[in-house]
Scaffold this active site. Structure first.
Site: not given
Length: 168
Positions: A41, A46, A89-90, A131-132, A135
Site C-alpha cells: 500500500g 508518502q 511502512c515504506l 494503515h493507508e 496516512h
C-alpha cells in the site's frame, strides 16, 4: 519517498477536487513506486503529494489479492476483534512493530474518474486499509503504539541511517 519525520507525513491531506489526467498519472506513479519498494500500500503523501489518495495490492488472510486505489477515502467501519500484528511502512524502511488494528474495515471513496466505490477488507487487507487511511489523516503506525513498543520503534527510527538527518 517521504521518510518518517517529513512534515508531509504528519498533517492531514487535502481532498482531491480535480479528477483529470493528472490524478490518473499520480495513481500510476504511486503504483510504480509501491511496487519498486515492495510494498502492499502507498499513500500520496508518502511521495510528497498531500492529497487524499492511496493505492494497494494486498492479500487478505485467505490469500485473496486485493488490487486498487481510493481517492478521498473515508474509513466508515473498523470493527471486529483487535489484532496486534506486525506492521511496517515504506516511510520507515526496515522497521516493524506489533500494532493493534481491527480485523474488519470498510472504506468508501472514489475512483480516478470520480465514481463512488466501497471497499471491504478483513485480516491483513483490513490492516492495510486502516494503515493507508491513517496516512491521509497525518498518522503513522508508530502513532498507534504505546509504552515500550512506541519507545523502541522511535529509538530504532532515530538510529536508522535514514532517520539520522530527519526531525524525529
Amino acid at each position: 519517498m517521504s521518510l518518517f519525520g517529513a512534515l508531509v507525513l504528519h498533517g492531514p491531506c487535502d481532498d482531491v477536487t480535480d479528477f483529470g489526467p493528472s490524478l490518473a498519472r499520480l495513481v500510476e506513479d504511486m503504483f510504480a513506486t509501491m511496487y519498486a519498494a515492495n510494498g502492499v500500500g502507498l499513500a500520496a503523501n508518502q511521495i510528497g503529494v498531500p492529497l487524499k489518495v492511496f493505492v494497494y495490492d494486498c492479500p487478505d488472510d485467505d490469500d485473496v489479492r486485493h488490487l486498487g486505489h481510493l481517492v478521498n477515502p473515508v474509513l466508515v467501519e473498523a470493527d471486529g476483534i483487535t489484532v496486534r500484528g506486525p506492521e511496517g511502512c515504506l516511510s520507515l524502511p526496515g522497521l516493524e512493530a506489533g500494532t493493534p488494528r481491527f480485523d474488519h474495515a470498510v472504506v468508501e471513496g472514489r475512483t480516478v474518474t470520480g465514481e463512488s466505490v466501497r471497499v471491504t477488507g478483513t485480516g491483513w487487507f483490513a490492516r492495510c486499509l486502516q494503515h493507508e487511511c491513517d496516512h491521509l489523516d497525518g498518522l503513522i503506525y508508530t502513532d498507534r503504539l504505546t509504552g515500550l513498543r512506541r519507545t523502541r520503534a522511535l529509538r530504532a527510527a532515530r538510529r536508522a541511517p535514514w532517520g539520522r538527518s530527519s526531525a524525529i
